[in-house]
Design an enzyme around this catalytic site. Structure first.
Site, PDB file in Angstrom:
ATOM      1  N   ASP A  16       0.697  -1.355  -0.002  1.00 37.31           N
ATOM      2  CA  ASP A  16      -0.089   0.018  -0.080  1.00 37.31           C
ATOM      3  C   ASP A  16       0.927   1.443   0.048  1.00 37.31           C
ATOM      4  O   ASP A  16       0.752   2.258  -0.639  1.00 37.31           O
ATOM      5  CB  ASP A  16      -1.063   0.172   1.114  1.00 37.31           C
ATOM      6  CG  ASP A  16      -1.892  -1.021   1.010  1.00 37.31           C
ATOM      7  OD1 ASP A  16      -1.672  -2.169   0.720  1.00 37.31           O
ATOM      8  OD2 ASP A  16      -3.244  -0.742   1.552  1.00 37.31           O
ATOM      9  N   ARG A  96      -0.639   4.300  17.056  1.00 35.93           N
ATOM     10  CA  ARG A  96      -0.933   5.372  16.029  1.00 35.93           C
ATOM     11  C   ARG A  96      -0.311   7.021  16.398  1.00 35.93           C
ATOM     12  O   ARG A  96       0.081   7.646  15.726  1.00 35.93           O
ATOM     13  CB  ARG A  96      -2.469   5.541  15.462  1.00 35.93           C
ATOM     14  CG  ARG A  96      -2.758   4.191  14.759  1.00 35.93           C
ATOM     15  CD  ARG A  96      -2.145   3.924  13.524  1.00 35.93           C
ATOM     16  NE  ARG A  96      -2.411   2.653  12.775  1.00 35.93           N
ATOM     17  CZ  ARG A  96      -1.474   1.735  12.943  1.00 35.93           C
ATOM     18  NH1 ARG A  96      -0.403   1.807  13.482  1.00 35.93           N
ATOM     19  NH2 ARG A  96      -1.982   0.544  12.403  1.00 35.93           N
ATOM     20  N   SER A 179      -4.719  -8.217   5.929  1.00 34.04           N
ATOM     21  CA  SER A 179      -4.140  -6.810   6.249  1.00 34.04           C
ATOM     22  C   SER A 179      -3.710  -7.066   7.774  1.00 34.04           C
ATOM     23  O   SER A 179      -4.610  -7.457   8.451  1.00 34.04           O
ATOM     24  CB  SER A 179      -5.198  -5.921   6.408  1.00 34.04           C
ATOM     25  OG  SER A 179      -5.112  -4.586   7.054  1.00 34.04           O
TER      26      SER A 179
HETATM   27  N1  ARG Z   1      -9.190  -3.066  14.205  1.00 33.17           N
HETATM   28  C1  ARG Z   1      -8.102  -2.705  14.960  1.00 33.17           C
HETATM   29  C2  ARG Z   1      -8.048  -1.469  15.413  1.00 33.17           C
HETATM   30  O1  ARG Z   1      -8.920  -0.659  14.909  1.00 33.17           O
HETATM   31  C3  ARG Z   1      -6.951  -3.328  14.115  1.00 33.17           C
HETATM   32  C4  ARG Z   1      -6.604  -2.288  12.687  1.00 33.17           C
HETATM   33  C5  ARG Z   1      -5.181  -2.815  12.325  1.00 33.17           C
HETATM   34  N2  ARG Z   1      -4.895  -1.950  11.009  1.00 33.17           N
HETATM   35  C6  ARG Z   1      -4.585  -2.731  10.017  1.00 33.17           C
HETATM   36  N3  ARG Z   1      -4.015  -1.700   9.226  1.00 33.17           N
HETATM   37  N4  ARG Z   1      -4.538  -3.873   9.941  1.00 33.17           N
HETATM   38  O2  ARG Z   1      -7.553  -0.939  16.351  1.00 33.17           O
END
Ligand code: ARG
Length: 403
Positions: A16, A96, A179
């Site tokens: 990506d 993040r 992912s």
């Molecule tokens: N659903 C989880 C969250 O919102 C994990 C997200 C993971 N991100 C990804 N790019 N696969 O914290």
């Protein structure tokens, strides 16, 4: 809108963000600086450098953030025993704000006017990145290619990659990858077959834990030392935050600790299903609750538990750098002044169970609670009045309701 002169991209070197790099260079015709954070994702980072170089990037930043991640983000969150929707240890959510903080820092340093990320328009991560950037420097613009370009699916993404000769990574089985988001706290896996919550997750989605069925038949006993709410040692050996979590990930992974198959509610509005592996974090949550059980006052402990879901939701929704999260953090941190001591746990076939705990600051009194005769003055008759007065209103109610 003023023209954008320089962009700092959060770049993993995966499919990506490799495509995003190309797309940014073509669309904005400006310099793109790449920033790759080492959060202990267990991937080699040098390939990311090589790929960025091949795409003509002049300024490539690869920064080891493992200690900062665990010390300033994971540990403060663990002090709260934070779980989203009762189960999720927030492994992606907590990474993040840290990435955003460094994106902003680099953007200021190199005088960039925008930062860019590879999160899609359906997820939580875009919100977390952008709320953090807003909170830290509102003058910096955010570019989210997934919301701007005409690519609408993974299929189209692969076509774009082919057209621009961008290497498409595949998993060990030669299939398009799930992912995946990994760091020292967890691995999360979403997409493909997992999008049907009625389907059982195949074994090959798990990356850092064994199936508890295949875990060793012999349990393993470990001791974790705490000081003021933070873990500081494993089996009597003092270690840095990142080293401690790395060590516990190894131990927990071997015993199948910390697997979670979850359907959760995303902030953006839909439900999603993911597989999480959080071996070290799961051990630490049990251990921290263990040390709190003897060192926290009842009312303090219960207040912490009341605000916990709220605090966890703030982190999940991306409000790490918001005043309400910082206010709750102050309350949580204040509660940890005496949360010191040692907890021993047994790791066995997927479980991490506290089997003993001790603290120089313990509030536990064997003398007070004992069934045997005790030196401490406790008048059993006091309990009679205590119950009589607590029952007063219940007796009134029962009389009126004619029970
Ligand atoms: N659903 C989880 C969250 O919102 C994990 C997200 C993971 N991100 C990804 N790019 N696969 O914290």
């Amino acid at each position: 809108m003023t023209k954008i002169e320089k962009i700092v991209l959060s770049y993993s070197g995966g499919l990506d963000t490799s495509i995003i790099l190309k797309w940014l260079q073509e669309t904005y015709g400006c310099e793109v600086v790449t920033f790759t954070a080492d959060l202990g994702q267990g991937e080699e980072l040098e390939p990311a450098r090589a790929k960025a170089e091949m795409s003509g990037v002049k300024d490539i930043r690869i920064v080891d953030l493992r200690e900062e991640f665990v010390r300033d983000f994971v540990f403060p969150m663990l002090r709260a025993n934070a779980l989203y929707e009762g189960q999720y240890l927030l492994g992606s959510s907590i990474a993040r704000p840290l990435i955003a903080k460094h994106l902003v820092g680099i953007a200021r340093e190199v005088d960039a006017d925008a930062v860019a990320h590879g999160a899609t328009g359906k997820g939580n991560d875009q919100i977390r990145f952008e709320l953090a950037v807003n909170a830290l420097d509102p003058s910096i613009r955010v570019i989210a290619p997934w919301r701007q370009w005409t690519i609408r699916s993974r299929m189209q993404l692969l076509e774009y990659a082919e057209k621009h000769r961008i290497l498409v990574p595949s998993d060990k089985r030669g299939e398009a990858p799930f992912s995946i988001d990994a760091n020292l706290l967890h691995t999360s896996t979403e997409g493909k077959i997992l999008e049907n919550p009625a389907e059982v997750a195949p074994d090959h989605v798990y990356q850092r834990t064994v199936d508890p069925i295949d875990a060793p038949d012999a349990p393993e006993i470990i001791t974790i030392g705490f000081e003021r709410g933070d873990p500081i040692s494993v089996n009597g050996k003092a270690v840095t935050p990142a080293a401690l979590l790395t060590k516990l990930n190894g131990l927990g992974g071997r015993h199948g600790v910390g697997r979670l198959d979850l359907v959760e509610n995303r902030f953006i509005g839909m439900k999603s299903r993911g597989i999480y592996e959080t071996p070290g974090g799961t051990i630490l949550l049990a251990a921290h609750r263990g040390i709190e059980s003897i060192t926290l006052d009842r009312a303090a402990a219960h207040l912490k538990d009341e605000i916990m879901p709220r605090y966890a939701e703030l982190i999940y929704n991306g409000f790490w750098f918001a005043p309400e999260r910082e206010m709750l953090q102050a309350l949580i941190d204040h509660s940890q002044a005496f949360v010191s001591g040692e907890v021993t746990l047994r790791l066995y076939k997927g479980s991490a169970s506290v089997i003993s705990r001790a603290s120089p600051c313990s509030l536990y009194s064997a003398d007070l609670v004992t069934f045997e005769e005790s030196a401490i003055a406790f008048d059993h008759h006091d309990a009679e009045g205590f119950i009589r007065l607590n029952g007063l209103r219940l007796r009134s109610l029962a009389a009126r309701n004619g029970r």
